[in-house]
Write a protein that holds these residues in place. Structure first.
Motif, PDB file in Angstrom:
ATOM      1  N   THR A 134       1.112  -0.906  -0.001  1.00 59.05           N
ATOM      2  CA  THR A 134      -0.166  -0.015   0.274  1.00 59.05           C
ATOM      3  C   THR A 134       0.680   1.430   0.583  1.00 59.05           C
ATOM      4  N   THR A 135       0.170   2.554   0.145  1.00 57.27           N
ATOM      5  CA  THR A 135       0.651   3.669  -0.166  1.00 57.27           C
ATOM      6  C   THR A 135       0.410   4.313   0.625  1.00 57.27           C
ATOM      7  N   SER A 136       0.198   4.216   1.977  1.00 54.42           N
ATOM      8  CA  SER A 136      -1.020   4.634   3.017  1.00 54.42           C
ATOM      9  C   SER A 136       0.420   5.670   3.629  1.00 54.42           C
ATOM     10  N   GLU A 137       0.414   6.675   4.226  1.00 61.88           N
ATOM     11  CA  GLU A 137       1.647   7.769   4.043  1.00 61.88           C
ATOM     12  C   GLU A 137       2.077   7.402   5.698  1.00 61.88           C
ATOM     13  N   LYS A 138       1.001   6.591   7.159  1.00 64.82           N
ATOM     14  CA  LYS A 138       1.275   6.048   8.069  1.00 64.82           C
ATOM     15  C   LYS A 138       1.372   5.093   8.111  1.00 64.82           C
ATOM     16  N   PRO A 139       2.206   3.918   8.893  1.00 66.07           N
ATOM     17  CA  PRO A 139       2.358   2.509   9.009  1.00 66.07           C
ATOM     18  C   PRO A 139       0.550   2.611   9.729  1.00 66.07           C
ATOM     19  N   ILE A 140      -0.178   1.429   9.140  1.00 69.75           N
ATOM     20  CA  ILE A 140      -1.054   1.031   9.282  1.00 69.75           C
ATOM     21  C   ILE A 140      -1.219   0.243  10.535  1.00 69.75           C
ATOM     22  N   LYS A 141      -2.433   0.353  11.677  1.00 69.40           N
ATOM     23  CA  LYS A 141      -2.352   0.024  12.540  1.00 69.40           C
ATOM     24  C   LYS A 141      -2.892  -1.549  12.363  1.00 69.40           C
ATOM     25  N   PHE A 142      -2.024  -2.472  12.511  1.00 73.98           N
ATOM     26  CA  PHE A 142      -2.586  -3.895  13.070  1.00 73.98           C
ATOM     27  C   PHE A 142      -3.095  -4.759  14.667  1.00 73.98           C
ATOM     28  N   VAL A 143      -4.464  -4.601  14.870  1.00 78.43           N
ATOM     29  CA  VAL A 143      -4.493  -5.494  16.548  1.00 78.43           C
ATOM     30  C   VAL A 143      -5.600  -6.831  15.746  1.00 78.43           C
ATOM     31  N   LEU A 144      -4.658  -7.097  17.075  1.00 78.32           N
ATOM     32  CA  LEU A 144      -5.178  -9.043  16.731  1.00 78.32           C
ATOM     33  C   LEU A 144      -5.343  -9.704  17.831  1.00 78.32           C
ATOM     34  N   MET A 145      -6.585 -10.385  17.220  1.00 79.67           N
ATOM     35  CA  MET A 145      -7.134 -11.256  19.211  1.00 79.67           C
ATOM     36  C   MET A 145      -6.411 -12.315  18.584  1.00 79.67           C
ATOM     37  N   ASN A 146      -5.793 -12.157  20.210  1.00 86.05           N
ATOM     38  CA  ASN A 146      -4.853 -13.977  20.508  1.00 86.05           C
ATOM     39  C   ASN A 146      -5.162 -14.355  21.547  1.00 86.05           C
ATOM     40  N   THR A 147      -4.717 -14.881  22.316  1.00 87.11           N
ATOM     41  CA  THR A 147      -4.933 -15.718  24.039  1.00 87.11           C
ATOM     42  C   THR A 147      -4.034 -15.406  24.137  1.00 87.11           C
ATOM     43  N   ALA A 148      -4.019 -15.575  25.945  1.00 86.08           N
ATOM     44  CA  ALA A 148      -3.317 -15.320  27.116  1.00 86.08           C
ATOM     45  C   ALA A 148      -2.622 -17.165  27.291  1.00 86.08           C
TER      46      ALA A 148
ATOM     47  N   ARG B  44       5.080 -10.509  15.357  1.00 83.88           N
ATOM     48  CA  ARG B  44       6.574  -9.853  16.242  1.00 83.88           C
ATOM     49  C   ARG B  44       7.876  -9.907  15.840  1.00 83.88           C
ATOM     50  N   VAL B  45       7.826 -11.413  14.842  1.00 81.19           N
ATOM     51  CA  VAL B  45       9.258 -11.210  13.900  1.00 81.19           C
ATOM     52  C   VAL B  45       9.295 -10.558  12.674  1.00 81.19           C
ATOM     53  N   ASN B  46       8.837 -11.091  12.129  1.00 82.65           N
ATOM     54  CA  ASN B  46       8.539 -10.369  10.517  1.00 82.65           C
ATOM     55  C   ASN B  46       7.409  -9.046  10.471  1.00 82.65           C
ATOM     56  N   ILE B  47       7.374  -8.141  11.109  1.00 79.82           N
ATOM     57  CA  ILE B  47       7.266  -7.095  10.535  1.00 79.82           C
ATOM     58  C   ILE B  47       7.941  -6.070  11.920  1.00 79.82           C
ATOM     59  N   GLY B  48       7.803  -6.993  13.359  1.00 77.96           N
ATOM     60  CA  GLY B  48       8.570  -6.761  14.580  1.00 77.96           C
ATOM     61  C   GLY B  48       8.196  -4.591  14.387  1.00 77.96           C
ATOM     62  N   PRO B  49       9.506  -4.311  15.449  1.00 75.28           N
ATOM     63  CA  PRO B  49       9.031  -3.114  15.688  1.00 75.28           C
ATOM     64  C   PRO B  49       9.494  -2.103  14.549  1.00 75.28           C
ATOM     65  N   GLY B  50       9.163  -0.352  14.335  1.00 68.16           N
ATOM     66  CA  GLY B  50      10.161   0.688  13.400  1.00 68.16           C
ATOM     67  C   GLY B  50       9.538  -0.206  12.103  1.00 68.16           C
ATOM     68  N   ASN B  51       8.566  -1.092  11.666  1.00 67.70           N
ATOM     69  CA  ASN B  51       8.367  -1.141   9.727  1.00 67.70           C
ATOM     70  C   ASN B  51       7.752   0.249   9.612  1.00 67.70           C
ATOM     71  N   PRO B  52       8.322   0.626   8.712  1.00 68.85           N
ATOM     72  CA  PRO B  52       7.872   1.405   8.041  1.00 68.85           C
ATOM     73  C   PRO B  52       6.098   1.356   7.312  1.00 68.85           C
ATOM     74  N   SER B  53       5.449   0.284   6.937  1.00 76.63           N
ATOM     75  CA  SER B  53       4.441   0.121   6.262  1.00 76.63           C
ATOM     76  C   SER B  53       3.289  -0.132   7.855  1.00 76.63           C
ATOM     77  N   ALA B  54       3.722  -0.519   8.853  1.00 73.85           N
ATOM     78  CA  ALA B  54       2.533  -1.289   9.867  1.00 73.85           C
ATOM     79  C   ALA B  54       3.281  -0.921  11.325  1.00 73.85           C
ATOM     80  N   GLU B  55       2.322  -1.528  12.105  1.00 74.38           N
ATOM     81  CA  GLU B  55       2.568  -1.329  13.824  1.00 74.38           C
ATOM     82  C   GLU B  55       1.654  -2.135  14.512  1.00 74.38           C
TER      83      GLU B  55
END
Length: 241
Positions: free
Chosen positions: A107-121, A161-172
């Protein structure tokens, strides 16, 4: 703001859509033709419905579905039936997370896109030294072998956690970890923790689906809360009482 929601026809997904709409957000949902969604959504100006099976969507089509969206929320899960647990696709959640992330990267989003994933404890954050008892490690190992949904949830969180990680310019991202899910009608008090404060196997807590939906919606709409938790896997429990 517009949010793409995968798993919007599920028990928590429906509540998340309602929470986002109450916050004045616009929502784009991907649901199967057989998906059971409230009839009011069909005529709601804030809801855009895409009919299709998320496992059959190409990366390029997902890029189109992400157009104009500043956030993505995934509430997908396996139905607790024999077919839902052991049938295809075995990597429903992880495969969808990967698909969405690959599309976000195009994508060509100006800001990183937020990704919220529902998981499990029951899934540990392997970026942290979370204490897990020997007994729980044994049980989790058995679950990985006998219950495909568990390793699917682990793989989905690990992809972010691993593939996107911190500081990714496309996604948080934020991975939300509820404990034992229960149904309540209204939002109640809840607490957030960096790591589990109790054993998900031997001393599980309770988390209402509506509280999960409320927290996920707040993450998307509240920038300060997002900055507090981005790149982390917060655990959410209902307050006692």
């Amino acid at each position: 703001m517009k949010t793409l929601v995968a798993g919007a026809s599920g028990a928590t997904g429906k509540l998340l859509v309602e929470q986002l709409l109450r916050s004045g957000q616009r929502v784009r949902i991907i649901v199967r033709s057989s998906g059971n969604i409230p009839g009011t959504w069909s005529n709601h100006e804030g809801v855009e419905i895409i009919k299709g099976n998320v496992t059959e969507i190409s990366v390029d089509d997902m890029v189109n579905h992400l157009s104009g969206c500043q956030a993505v929320a995934c509430c997908l899960g396996h139905n607790m039936t024999w077919k839902g647990i052991y049938g295809k696709p075995g990597k429903l959640v992880a495969g969808t997370v990967r698909l969405i992330c690959e599309a976000i990267a195009k994508t060509t989003s100006e800001k990183p896109i937020k990704f919220v994933l529902m998981n499990t404890a029951g899934n540990s954050n392997r970026d942290l030294d979370e204490p897990v008892s020997f007994g729980q490690r044994i049980i989790i190992g058995v679950l990985r072998v006998l219950l495909p949904p568990h390793p699917d949830n682990e793989a989905a969180a690990d992809y972010l956690r691993v593939n996107i990680g911190p500081g990714n310019p496309s996604a948080e991202w934020v991975v939300v970890r509820p404990d034992t899910l229960i149904d309540l009608e209204n939002v109640t008090g809840y607490s957030l923790h960096q790591s589990p404060t109790r054993s998900a196997i031997f001393n599980p807590g309770k988390t209402s689906r509506i509280n999960v939906a409320h927290f996920m919606a707040r993450l998307i709409t509240d920038e300060a809360l997002w900055n507090q938790w981005k790149g982390q896997m917060p655990v959410i429990y209902n307050d006692a009482g």
